[in-house]
Design a protein around this motif. Structure first.
Motif, short mmCIF file in Angstrom:
data_model
loop_
_atom_site.label_atom_id
_atom_site.label_comp_id
_atom_site.label_asym_id
_atom_site.label_seq_id
_atom_site.Cartn_x
_atom_site.Cartn_y
_atom_site.Cartn_z
N GLU A 136 0.85 -1.19 0.00
CA GLU A 136 0.00 0.00 0.00
C GLU A 136 0.88 1.24 0.00
O GLU A 136 1.75 1.41 0.86
CB GLU A 136 -0.92 0.03 1.21
N SER A 381 5.91 -1.87 11.52
CA SER A 381 5.16 -1.30 12.64
C SER A 381 5.60 0.14 12.83
O SER A 381 6.80 0.43 12.83
CB SER A 381 5.40 -2.09 13.93
N PHE A 389 0.42 1.77 13.99
CA PHE A 389 -0.02 1.16 12.75
C PHE A 389 0.88 -0.04 12.48
O PHE A 389 2.11 0.06 12.54
CB PHE A 389 0.07 2.16 11.59
N HIS A 390 0.27 -1.19 12.18
CA HIS A 390 1.01 -2.43 11.92
C HIS A 390 0.51 -3.03 10.60
O HIS A 390 -0.69 -3.07 10.33
CB HIS A 390 0.82 -3.44 13.04
N SER A 391 1.45 -3.48 9.78
CA SER A 391 1.11 -4.05 8.49
C SER A 391 2.01 -5.24 8.22
O SER A 391 3.20 -5.22 8.55
CB SER A 391 1.27 -2.99 7.39
N ARG A 406 -2.51 -9.93 3.14
CA ARG A 406 -2.05 -8.71 3.78
C ARG A 406 -2.98 -8.36 4.93
O ARG A 406 -4.21 -8.39 4.77
CB ARG A 406 -1.99 -7.56 2.79
N GLN A 408 -3.61 -5.44 8.21
CA GLN A 408 -3.28 -4.14 8.78
C GLN A 408 -4.06 -3.97 10.08
O GLN A 408 -5.24 -4.31 10.13
CB GLN A 408 -3.61 -3.00 7.81
N GLN A 410 -4.65 -1.28 13.63
CA GLN A 410 -4.46 -0.05 14.39
C GLN A 410 -5.12 -0.25 15.75
O GLN A 410 -6.35 -0.29 15.84
CB GLN A 410 -5.08 1.14 13.66
#
Length: 727
Positions: A136, A381, A389-391, A406, A408, A410
């Protein structure tokens, strides 16, 4: 939205505008106390007001205010707070909304090509987030994307966002195995003066942009004018240093907000002394370097304060470190990248003095990655104040199939999103599907589906996609295109069921002629956009290209054969070479693969295209040592010397990886063989075409990355003895 206070009324109504365009704000007021009064606006940083209207001394009036929208301003509604101030008190306030339309776009460029992977730079030039190969990318953000190298000459990338998607084919020029090809560039002059003119009609107004560039020996510069804003630079560069004088986008440090002001930036010396100066700051830094380390220290003056500055950079084979400090502003970045596993971290410490000056606030990031030819993992992170925010991305590839997941998260918003994507490639055809879920504290929505088909031929393309939106609406998109060396035509049409005007057609047309390139585009928000770019003046001055060829240990490589613009040279005992009397703005240099030592390959490929901006251009060609085998074949006979048969002259050595990849080579007249360009793993070596009189036993060996492994294969004569018969 009008607000009333003590019979005082202020009404404000915003416009809808395209990113990068000019917007309007209608104002009407009454009941203002007599005497001087003025208007104040609190607006998001993406909106820049050209000039606020004067209110004079009247109690009643109306006016029109104009503002510019940043090209990467996110789509959606933006709220502005307006207030009328008289003497020392605020009389009345009002809130207005501005709607920024969606615009999608992306630019791609190949940064690095490796044997098993390719790294590209993807720039989001629109104002909506894009999904590029599972990554993203926010508006205006530039992201490095890495993918396993699946094809020899092309890399197909897909980007999507909202109801928009596109597919681009990036040509790969680097080859890791010998290719007997040579390329010649036409003898053309270099640009002395080039220009680009563009204009667009939107919102009932005409907006224009002018861009000019020039280059002459050691001098270069550019000048741009966009919607009343001007920026440009004039630069001089020599072997000892470089100086730049400019206006617009001046930044003493990368994390600072850009300023529209005049500035100077310069460097001098091999261990350079760097200077920076603008209307509000000045900085001087002395730098030193030793092997993989670079450091610097200096002083800076900013807003009346004198601050110490420091920097430190380390770039090792696998690890990197970057440290910057300006007084109470500290930015530390570190990374490590191994053959498969990598990690990176960043810590940005912002004191109270710098809060309004930096682009982002205080934050800490941590990321990890793991890559193999089939499996890919990415994690990041971000912690910023009380927000996080972690992805994470997990991707698996097998032949024409690719699967990705994927997620994500919060925690401060109790929000979790997930995406599952599948993709299948068959020749020029690509099929993909995606499902999205979103969970919040209140509810879970999804799955929302997306399906797409893309085809790209030699001169044509076709793309069709459908996506389920929030609320049960759907978005559909179709794209057709045609392209040849002189003409590019692309027509697009999208439909979104959640918009008042659901249909959105677009047309893009590009003509390429010797006089320049013409581009024409149109859509409902921007009925007409016209652009011309070309060269106004060329120079035919000849140039010189000098360089040196070094091996993986930094030692010179002599007697290497090189070609450039029809000329052929060989490197001397120190690995140096030179091409004189070159013409044109670019030159393509080619290394003859057979002249390089065994298992030695140029890092940037056998062919490199260079820009000749100066009269003499210097180049360093670095080579790396690949994995390989040195093989010998020993023959074991069973018969007497006078009756020994001869081995098959078509005898071949075959090396097979555990995944089935096979490497084959012919034996020399001395019964030896060499194979290079091998990746790490377990191999089985054997001989082929042994015939009926000989046999060979396979040998298993393990090859590490960057090593040369000796191997001996045994060719055994089959027993030819006749059994004794009894009478």
């Amino acid at each position: 939205m009008p607000l009333v206070a003590s019979c005082q009324v202020l009404e404000a109504r915003g416009d809808s505008v395209d990113p990068g365009g000019l917007g309007r704000l209608w104002l009407e007021w009454s009941g203002v106390p007599e005497g001087p009064a003025w208007l104040e606006v609190e607006a998001p940083e993406e909106l820049v007001f050209l000039e606020l209207p004067s209110m004079g001394e009247g109690r009643r009036g109306e006016a029109l205010a104009f503002f510019m929208v940043h090209p990467f301003a996110r789509a959606g509604k933006k709220e502005l707070v307006l207030q009328i101030r008289s003497v020392e008190r605020v009389c009345v306030r009002a809130v207005a909304s501005v709607l920024i339309h969606e615009r999608a776009g992306a630019e791609f460029a190949v940064l690095e090509e490796r044997r098993d992977s390719t790294i590209a730079s993807v720039s989001n030039t629109g104002n909506i987030s894009l999904d590029v190969e599972g990554e993203e990318i926010a508006p205006g953000e530039v992201r490095r994307v890495r993918m396993a190298r699946e094809e020899e000459s092309n890399w197909v990338l897909t980007a999507s966002g909202g109801s928009w998607d596109t597919t681009v084919v990036l040509p790969l020029r680097k080859r890791f195995y010998p290719h007997q090809t040579e390329a010649a560039m036409p003898n053309i002059g270099s640009d002395v003066l080039s220009a680009s003119l563009s204009g667009q009609w939107s919102g009932g107004q005409w907006h224009g942009m002018v861009l000019g560039r020039f280059a002459r020996e050691n001098w270069s510069g550019n000048l741009a004018q966009w919607n009343g804003r001007t920026r440009g630079v004039l630069a001089y560069e020599s072997g000892r240093g470089k100086g730049v004088i400019g206006y617009g986008n001046a930044r003493a440090l990368e994390v600072f907000r850009p300023e529209q002001s005049a500035f100077f930036r310069g460097q001098y010396g091999r261990q350079p002394l760097s200077l920076f100066l603008d209307h509000r700051s000045a900085a001087a830094t002395k730098s030193w370097s030793h092997r993989a380390w670079e450091g610097g220290a200096g002083m800076a003056w900013f807003e009346g304060r004198l601050l110490p500055t420091g920097q430190l950079d380390f770039e090792g084979q696998n690890a990197s470190l970057r440290w910057r400090q300006w007084g109470g502003l500290r930015d530390v970045q570190a990374g490590w990248q191994g053959p498969k596993f990598g990690s990176q971290a960043r810590w940005l410490k912002v004191s109270e003095f710098w809060r309004e000056e930096v682009v982002m606030g205080e934050l800490a990031t941590l990321g990890t990655s793991y890559r193999t030819p089939q499996l890919r993992w990415n994690h990041q992170s971000v912690l910023q104040g009380d927000r996080d925010f972690h992805s994470a991305l997990l991707q698996y590839s097998s032949g024409p199939w690719q699967w990705a997941f994927r997620g994500q998260f919060q925690s401060h918003a109790q929000r979790f999103g997930s995406v599952v994507r599948g993709q299948y490639r068959w020749g020029n055809h690509q099929f993909s599907g995606r499902a999205q879920w979103l969970s919040t504290r209140e509810k879970t929505t999804g799955p929302r589906w997306n399906a797409a088909y893309n085809w790209r031929g030699r001169s044509g393309l076709l793309g069709v996609s459908s996506q389920e939106l929030v609320g049960g609406n759907w978005a559909h998109f179709i794209q057709i295109g045609y392209q040849n060396p002189g003409l590019s035509l692309r027509a697009q049409c999208s439909y979104r069921g959640d918009l008042p005007q659901p249909w959105f057609p677009q047309l893009h047309l590009i003509f390429t002629r010797p006089s320049g390139q013409w581009a024409l585009s149109s859509n409902p928000h921007m009925p007409l956009r016209l652009q011309w770019s070309g060269t106004l003046l060329r120079s035919h001055t000849t140039r010189t290209l000098k360089g040196q060829i070094l091996d993986h240990q930094g030692q010179p490589l002599p007697e290497i054969e090189l070609f450039c613009q029809g000329k052929r040279v060989h490197s001397d005992a120190m690995g140096r070479f030179a091409f004189h009397h070159l013409t044109g703005e670019t030159a393509t240099i080619h290394l003859a693969p057979n002249s390089l030592p065994f298992a030695t390959f140029p890092v940037e490929g056998y062919t490199r295209e260079l820009v000749l901006t100066k009269r003499t251009t210097s180049l360093a060609i670095h080579c790396f040592k690949s994995s390989g085998v040195h093989g010998t074949v020993r023959i074991q006979y069973d018969s007497a010397k006078a009756f020994r048969p001869r081995p098959n002259p078509a005898l071949r050595a075959i090396l097979t990886h555990r995944d089935g990849t096979t490497y084959t080579t012919q034996l020399t007249s001395y019964n030896t063989f060499q194979i290079s360009g091998l990746r790490e793993g377990v191999y089985t070596a054997r001989l082929d075409n042994t015939g009926d009189l000989f046999q060979s036993l396979p040998v298993e060996l393990y090859i590490e990355e960057g090593t040369l492994v000796p191997v001996e294969l045994l060719l055994i004569e089959r027993s030819q003895h006749m059994p004794i018969q009894r009478l």
